[in-house]
Write an enzyme that holds these catalytic residues in place. Structure first.
Site, mmCIF file in Angstrom:
data_model
loop_
_atom_site.group_PDB
_atom_site.id
_atom_site.type_symbol
_atom_site.label_atom_id
_atom_site.label_comp_id
_atom_site.label_asym_id
_atom_site.label_seq_id
_atom_site.Cartn_x
_atom_site.Cartn_y
_atom_site.Cartn_z
ATOM 1 N N GLU A 154 -0.997 4.824 0.838
ATOM 2 C CA GLU A 154 -1.841 3.675 0.453
ATOM 3 C C GLU A 154 -3.172 3.697 1.203
ATOM 4 O OE1 GLU A 154 0.066 -0.162 0.288
ATOM 5 O OE2 GLU A 154 -1.838 -1.171 -0.119
ATOM 6 N N GLU B 30 8.116 0.940 4.769
ATOM 7 C CA GLU B 30 6.814 1.250 5.356
ATOM 8 C C GLU B 30 7.012 1.826 6.753
ATOM 9 O OE1 GLU B 30 4.240 -2.212 5.210
ATOM 10 O OE2 GLU B 30 4.626 -2.508 3.084
HETATM 11 O O1 KIV Z 1 4.685 -3.912 -2.564
HETATM 12 C C1 KIV Z 1 4.029 -3.139 -3.277
HETATM 13 O O2 KIV Z 1 3.629 -3.455 -4.400
HETATM 14 C C2 KIV Z 1 3.727 -1.829 -2.729
HETATM 15 C C3 KIV Z 1 2.742 -0.995 -3.480
HETATM 16 C C4 KIV Z 1 1.387 -1.514 -3.302
HETATM 17 C C5 KIV Z 1 2.846 0.439 -3.131
HETATM 18 O O3 KIV Z 1 4.220 -1.479 -1.713
#
Ligand code: KIV
Length: 264
Positions: A183, A116
């Protein structure tokens, strides 16, 4: 089945096919996803909420992720599997991040890692891809920053934050990311970013113009009490499982199960 690689995904994207990604957390789920023809699997740190009983993703550890990712790989040897770097496994320093990504790739059989963050991680993404580790970016709503944002909120609603999402996406692409998760950004921004990039955007709650979609398997299958707005229930397995288990419990208590058929 032929092994799915970054080239397979790039070819499908170049051919204009929508890419289908789904989370998976164990060998049963990855086997079912592969049988259903899902293009690639994300072992998300959402495992913290879906399987480990945490309120958010922050407590998830490298050990949790290594164990779940190895199981996903065992269930689907040919699938393209993405390892989600957990909170504080890459934020502290480039060398720690490289170490953790290396451990993930070497010990689980993952094909790529996801992290991220946007432009602030461009150097790290460049180092990883330079070292041979395919990286998937993740921008827009970043659940690992929930303590700073104060909740799970739509990102990019005003011009300044929308421009930042676009700049982050471009920085990740420039650093070598093979795809970017977008997201919870408004659909118009999802379209704008998708049109600006020459790598796939994989949306979750970011509208229909993204190059592909990712969803949490438990939301799709109706395994949790709550279905978020960005998801759709394609089955109600939670109800079906409870009914099956009630049936089992009832038959054990009544003496109906086991029968001679189940005994030696
Ligand atoms: O951890 C997860 O499931 C994610 C998705 C929502 C993209 O990062």
């Amino acid at each position: 089945m032929k092994k799915v690689t970054v080239s397979t995904l790039a070819k499908r994207y170049a051919a204009g096919e929508k890419l289908v990604m789904c989370t998976a957390y164990d060998a049963i789920q990855s086997r079912l996803c592969a049988a259903a023809g899902v293009d690639f699997l994300l072992v998300g740190d959402s495992v913290g909420m879906t399987h480990l009983g945490y309120a958010n993703t922050l407590p998830v550890t490298m050990d949790d992720m290594l164990s779940h990712t190895a199981a996903v790989r065992r269930g689907a040897p040919e699938a393209f599997v993405v390892f989600d770097m957990p909170f504080m496994s890459y934020q502290e320093s480039v060398s720690l991040a490289m170490h953790h990504a290396g451990v993930a790739m070497k010990t689980t059989g993952a094909d790529a890692v996801k992290l991220e963050g946007g432009a602030e991680y461009a150097d790290l993404v460049r180092r990883m891809t330079g070292a041979g580790i395919p990286v998937m970016g993740h921008i827009g709503l970043m659940p690992q920053r929930v303590q700073v944002s104060g909740g799970y909120k739509i990102v990019g609603k005003d011009e300044k934050s929308a421009d930042k999402v676009l700049q982050d996406a471009l920085a990740l692409q420039d650093a070598g990311a093979f795809a970017v998760v977008l997201e919870c950004v408004p659909e118009a921004l999802g379209k704008r970013v998708t049109e600006a990039l020459n790598i796939p955007t994989v949306g979750i709650g970011s509208g229909k113009y993204c190059s592909g979609q990712v969803q949490v398997i438990c939301d799709l299958l109706g395994l949790l009490d709550f279905t978020p707005k960005h998801a759709k229930r394609y089955a109600d397995l939670g109800t079906a499982i409870t009914a099956a288990l009630q049936n089992y419990a009832g038959e054990v208590r009544s003496g109906e199960f086991p029968t001679d058929q189940n005994s030696w």
